[in-house]
Design an enzyme around this catalytic site. Structure first.
Site, PDB file in Angstrom:
ATOM      1  CD  GLU A   1      -5.656  -0.457   5.118  1.00 22.63           C
ATOM      2  OE1 GLU A   1      -5.871   0.217   4.105  1.00 22.63           O
ATOM      3  OE2 GLU A   1      -4.706  -0.271   5.880  1.00 22.63           O
TER       4      GLU A   1
ATOM      5  CB  ILE B   1      -0.906   0.030   1.245  1.00 28.64           C
ATOM      6  CG1 ILE B   1      -1.726  -1.260   1.325  1.00 28.64           C
ATOM      7  CG2 ILE B   1      -1.821   1.254   1.215  1.00 28.64           C
ATOM      8  CD1 ILE B   1      -2.484  -1.394   2.644  1.00 28.64           C
ATOM      9  N   GLY B   2       0.696   2.087  -0.993  1.00 26.74           N
ATOM     10  CA  GLY B   2       1.537   3.286  -1.083  1.00 26.74           C
ATOM     11  C   GLY B   2       0.748   4.527  -0.691  1.00 26.74           C
TER      12      GLY B   2
ATOM     13  CB  SER C   1       2.335   6.490   4.997  1.00 22.16           C
ATOM     14  OG  SER C   1       1.241   6.084   5.765  1.00 22.16           O
TER      15      SER C   1
END
Lengths: 377, 380, 380, 377
Positions: free
Chosen positions: B246, B127-128, B130
């Site tokens: 999520e 997951i990109g 932050s």
């Protein structure tokens, strides 16, 4: 009058469907009309809310769990439990829960209902011999003064246990009240004979260590779940209305974070209460009730504390309706076994069975929602 | 809040027993040792075997190698994996959120190219979201894509990227335009091919010394138009949707479920009053969370996006996860240690104690979630 | 934070034994029954006897009938009163904060007129800070005083005024000018004579049905210049000072101390594991709070105004006070009831349960205190 | 080198005075210089911080509680405890606490100090006969590999107990580490004879059920109190520096409220630790230590949790210094009796004595600060 749906076995528990939404709305409307602040205040002072009880009875709510064949409504347990949650939401100061569950238990054993109100005693009634009662007392019997009958477990001198229906004439009462000033009387029982129909073999669900307390705990869990929803609604409304430092306090992050915690507790409690309703009449019922009463009891204290904190001094006054709800939460969490009592039950069972058994057990518990359920306890 | 009791359909419960048997056979054959951080344990071989058995891509269409099952079926399989401590970290994110996003919003090329491999347990995602200056504040994303020939050219940096050094792709949120008045505009989701040029990964070691997190740097990294997910500039609302997947799953309260069972075994069949009460309390919490989480799965199944309910599950669930080691250490007096070869429970406690602080950070901090809940309550 | 261990001087510890003997004699002679809400129990006879014995106005100058003792001496006497459950509510506020304020900031006339009677246990005070639209936000005070001949004319309203129906005076915060940019200006403290014209008191019954709180209305109520306390417009800083006295004392964690001792007795000499651990935890908290509170008393003794430390004592202390009934009800399964004539402990629990919500509100809400602490920590 | 004040019995504990401020500042300067992030990282990997230990020893810190007559510094316990809190603040990865307390206990009994480092074993050493050791193991002995001697209680076959000083040659070690990777080795003891001076009569303070664990708990409480101060300092600094949503996160009320809670816990823990130091060498010492270890242990978990939450993912990395502190808090709260252990001790004592005895007992505890104290345990 409340009508059962064409098929009471319809998939009521699976999601908020039309029937349950209509039932909730009807119940809310009826209770909102009768359980006014004035009614609550009068009940606080010891006045039985006759009009509210009549309205509730006219709507057949006490007969929700009595099968149609026995003259009842024949709702399934999740629908009936929803009524109890709504009664908790409105703080109905009358023995609806006791009567609904008392009639469900008694009718399942006896085949026919009796006149309400009915109370449930969690203490043990002693028999001197045959159907003759031994002198004794039973403490903390809810609404015993108002009830026509008290359902109890009676123990014969040889240790055999029966289900007993104690008529009003069989006991005198010493008044006592819980924190919400609901009657929780002490019964003094004389040496009278019970009628021939008033003693029945003990139904299986009552054979466990908690006896009728299991059904009392079921009721209190539902009532608490409803009362917590109310607390939260009141606190949110107050937070949006009350201003400090130039803006509604509901805009302050500290208040928002507190209320989010209360919402989480309330949601978890409500979920646990619903699992117990879905497990009615299955093998999972005792564990489901233990979880529901434990979880609701723990949440009740936190939700009440947070909602009082949000209300500030205002919630601390007789004038505000909050205390009618929070005093019930504080009382109900301690009745029919406090959270520690039920936690200990769960813990002993889980430890006895070992870690590997826990997961299948938890899955079975939730899966009880799929099982066949009737209106028999 | 919508937390109605859910009745799991029979086919889901049948699937549960199949998954359970599969996992029992895996364990019996020594193919995995039950792991306490199940969904953070990266084991491609296990992922491939699970896929072969039919337990990856459960909700995805059969045309892509999926199994066209309900969210509830996937939910049930997920629960069993976590309860068994299966090492499902490799395919977890792809299966949980990347594949559904690509299926809904991706191009046909991306679907054809990627989803079948996810279903085969061979393609893994990170997951990109932050960035160094945007933790919980996603609107502060600064990685930037500018238009190039047939695609976009990316520059910037991501951080806290789980498994970036082992996955094939990231689904990354990148700035493609102005944020606008609501601060939510100008963001776009891209599929980043970790094997393509212009990407470097730098490890971040956590407080256990483990390497799971990474920094990821983009230097003129090219993404073809086929790998844009959804409408350009519409990334914010997609990410919001993704977060409901999520946040509500059993992974939000079962991260250390096995510590609970180990605690029960360590206490043994005759607990004292304190052990019985405290263990019972944890089990009551677990029972309520299973019901809440199941309800949200049922909502997702009906294409409702239950953001507030998902936030509630995560908030209550992660508090429970953090509570387990705190309760356990008081009930059984051991000194937690990662090298306690002699004492499995002391090692379990150490393992969980060092991971627990992340439970209330991953997937949105507790404070952010509570803000979401407060808005859902109608506080204004 | 300044929480150094305090060594109580010998004369203070001597005083402790004297007070203890006095209270034991009072109890032995049936002059009071130990009360769980010691400092909220209004008993003028007790206050007069305590004053006669020399335990009221301990820190006040001898010229006014006081005893010129240290804050630590007063602290010690206070602790003993609370621990014994003495009904010291009548003189409590006058002794704790009104007299010191008048001594520091009042006119000579006010001093001469009032302090000797406080020292005699015959003159009682209430606090006039809160108003309907200013609970924790004191700067929002709207009661207003305008200049008249030889004094001020007051109009407005106070609320939540403890014992307004029984006290002789209020020390009230009233608006006399503009708030200014920092919102803290234009406030003045007045001594309100409750017997004078232009005052009406309306009871507020609390959730136990008790009458302790009141609304107080001022209608052209005249206050002579002699009864202005401190500089006109300087009320804010005086109130802030007053709060340090109000927040750090043992009354902030001993409100239900007697429930703790009743719990110990109810459990009996052979606790189970859970009862032992939980009771021990409460006692450990109590020990730490006694040390913290003593340290603040020592600071006050040196004329330091320890606002942040006082806020810490109150925050930690009131959390402890609220914890006692919560722990107790889980350790001893009783159903709390105000009419449990048969069961003293059930009655104790009911009594405390119904008062507990006020612990974290009185004298500044928990949230406001935590803001004070945060500023003290240097958060900006 | 650390110097005792002219009168070590000066009123050090009553308030932060010049001497204690100077002592704290000296200790801080020394530790800040030597206990760098690099030093902590190396220690984490198993490297003994020889330079830091040398500096600490050169400053005579390990001898703080040894009377001047026995070649020590002769500080009083509150001053020595302050050094331990500062060592906790800096996470000094060396056996200062063990050596300081070990030497205090041993010197009081033997009259003369031995070379450091010294460790304290909380397990029981067995004697086969006379001064001959029985084969056995002792677990979780801190810094046993680095120590020259291990202090322990030895039990003779007839049940008589002695204070024993085990030389390094008397045991082999199996490495084991705590959560902070501090050495907590297992000792394997062979059948060697102890020297004639290595076995002494058991001093009175060690006769209680917790033996040397009482002194270990004292040390860990002080260290935890210092470590919590550090956690809080780090979190406040980070909150003022880290920006989200356009402002430092320390401006958000949610963060402020959390840190205020942590400050309260830290302050309560620090106060309890200081009471224990003031009670050194009095009858109140066992209860004071129990309260200190229980209160610090409870606070440690909350403070660590909150400070990690404030630090977000950043605090979760090897690079940031926070974990050197929090991992110690997690380890120390479980060592030498966890909070539940000491709470149970307190609870059993209080319940046995009854409710009326509690107040005088608590007053006496705090009043111990007034009593005569020496440097003898």
């Amino acid at each position: 009058m409340l009508h059962a749906p064409a098929s009471p076995q319809a998939d009521l528990q699976s999601e908020p469907n039309d029937f349950s939404a209509i039932l909730a709305e009807q119940t809310d409307r009826l209770l909102a009309q009768h359980v006014t602040p004035a009614c609550l205040k009068a009940a606080d002072g010891g006045v039985f809310p006759a009009a509210a009880w009549e309205a509730v009875s006219d709507a057949w709510l006490p007969l929700a769990l009595v099968p149609e064949a026995a003259g009842g409504v024949g709702l399934d347990a999740p629908a009936a439990a929803q009524i109890l949650r709504r009664s908790g939401y409105h703080a109905l100061p009358a023995p609806l829960a006791e009567t609904m569950l008392g009639l469900a238990v008694w009718t399942a054993a006896a085949g026919a209902a009796v006149e309400g109100p009915v109370s449930l005693a969690t203490g043990l009634l002693r028999l001197a011999s045959g159907t003759i009662l031994a002198e004794g007392t039973m403490a903390h019997v809810p609404w015993a003064g108002a009830a026509g009958h008290v359902l109890a477990i009676a123990e014969a001198p040889d240790g055999a246990r029966h289900l007993a229906l104690l008529p009003r004439a069989a006991y005198t009462i010493v008044p006592r009240r819980n924190l919400a000033n609901e009657p929780r009387e002490t019964l003094h029982i004389g040496t009278a004979p019970l009628g021939p129909d008033a003693l029945l073999p003990l139904p299986a669900p009552l054979a466990g260590p908690d006896g009728l307390m299991l059904f009392g705990a079921f009721a209190r869990a539902q009532q608490m779940a409803g009362a917590m929803e109310r607390c939260l609604d009141l606190a949110v409304a107050y937070a949006n209305e009350r201003k400090q430092f130039g803006k509604p306090i509901g805009r302050f992050q500290a208040v928002q974070q507190m209320l989010a915690v209360a919402a989480g507790e309330s949601a978890a409690a409500g979920a646990a209460a619903q699992v117990a309703a879905a497990a009615w009449n299955t093998d999972q019922f005792p564990l489901a009730v233990a979880i529901a009463k434990a979880r609701c009891g723990e949440a009740a204290g936190k939700v009440a504390e947070i909602c009082h904190q949000v209300h500030g001094a205002m919630g601390f006054t007789q004038e505000h309706v909050l205390h009618f709800i929070t005093r019930r939460l504080w009382a109900w969490r301690d009745e029919c076994g406090n959270d520690a009592h039920w936690q200990e039950r769960i813990g002993r069972m889980v430890c006895a069975q070992g870690g590997a058994a826990l997961w299948p057990r938890l899955v079975a518990l939730r899966a009880a929602a799929n099982g066949d359920r009737g209106t028999q306890p | 809040m919508r937390f109605a009791t859910v009745a799991f359909p029979k086919d889901a419960e049948d699937l549960r027993l199949q998954v359970r048997r599969f996992l029992e056979a895996e364990k019996a054959d020594g193919r995995f040792v039950p792991h306490r951080s199940s969904w953070n344990t990266f084991d491609p071989d296990f992922s491939r075997r699970a896929a072969k058995a039919g337990y990856v891509g459960l909700t995805l269409p059969e045309a892509y190698g999926g199994h066209a099952r309900s969210s509830l079926a996937r939910f049930v399989a997920t629960e069993e994996m976590l309860a068994a401590g299966a090492p499902c970290g490799a395919h977890w994110i792809a299966d949980r959120q990347s594949a559904p996003q690509i299926l809904r919003h991706g191009t046909q090329v991306a679907r054809d190219h990627i989803i079948p491999r996810i279903c085969a347990g061979e393609c893994y995602f990170g997951i990109g979201m932050s960035e160094p200056d945007s933790g919980s504040d996603l609107a502060a994303v600064r990685s930037k894509a500018v238009r190039g020939a047939g695609g976009w050219v990316l520059n910037g940096q991501k951080i806290w990227t789980t498994n970036a050094h082992r996955v094939h792709y990231l689904l990354a949120l990148v700035r493609t335009g102005d944020a606008g008045a609501d601060r939510h505009g100008g963001l776009t989701q891209f599929i980043i091919d970790m094997a393509a040029p212009g990407i470097s990964v730098r490890p971040i070691h956590d407080l256990s010394g483990n390497h799971e997190f990474n920094e990821v740097f983009f230097t003129d990294h090219f993404v073809a138009d086929d790998f844009v997910v959804g409408e350009v500039g519409n990334g914010w609302s997609m990410v919001t949707q993704e977060l409901a997947f999520e946040r509500s799953g059993p992974d939000r309260f079962m991260s250390d479920y096995r510590l609970l069972t180990e605690l029960v075994d360590r206490i043994g069949p005759a607990p004292d009053a304190r052990q019985a009460v405290e263990t019972g309390r944890l089990v009551a919490h677990m029972g309520a969370l299973m019901a809440m989480s199941g309800s949200v799965a049922a909502l997702l199944d009906r294409d409702i996006v239950p953001n507030v309910e998902a936030a509630l599950v995560k908030d209550v669930g992660t508090a429970f996860e953090r509570d387990i080691p705190e309760v356990a250490r008081r009930l059984v007096a051991v000194e937690a240690s990662l090298d306690a070869q002699d004492d499995r429970f002391a090692e379990a406690l150490a393992d969980v104690a060092l991971r627990a602080p992340s439970f209330t950070l991953r997937g949105g901090t507790r404070e952010i979630l509570r803000g979401v809940i407060a808005r859902g309550l109608g506080l204004r």
